[in-house]
Design a protein around this motif. Structure first.
Motif: not given
Length: 64
Positions: A6-15, A25-30, A35-38
């Motif tokens: 949910m945190e990743v999904l919200r971050y993507i939507e807001d971005f 993936y680097g933007d999301i990780a940062t 730390k892990s793009k994987a």
């Protein structure tokens, strides 16, 4: 859906709302202090499999 998904999904939507294009993936990780793009890759693809995201494997920054 897990809390991290949910945190990743919200971050993507807001971005996308702010910048007009999808994050790497680097933007999301940062942005989420991870730390892990994987792990981001795994989460994004799980969200795609669950129907929350669309990805175009032939484009960079293709998350919708």
């Amino acid at each position: 859906m897990t809390e991290r998904q949910m945190e990743v999904l919200r971050y993507i939507e807001d971005f996308i709302k702010v910048k007009g294009f999808s994050p790497s993936y680097g933007d999301i990780a940062t942005g989420l202090n991870l730390k892990s793009k994987a792990n981001i890759h795994r989460i994004v693809h799980r969200l795609k499999d669950m129907g929350f995201l669309k990805l175009d494997p032939h484009k960079v920054r293709s998350v919708e």
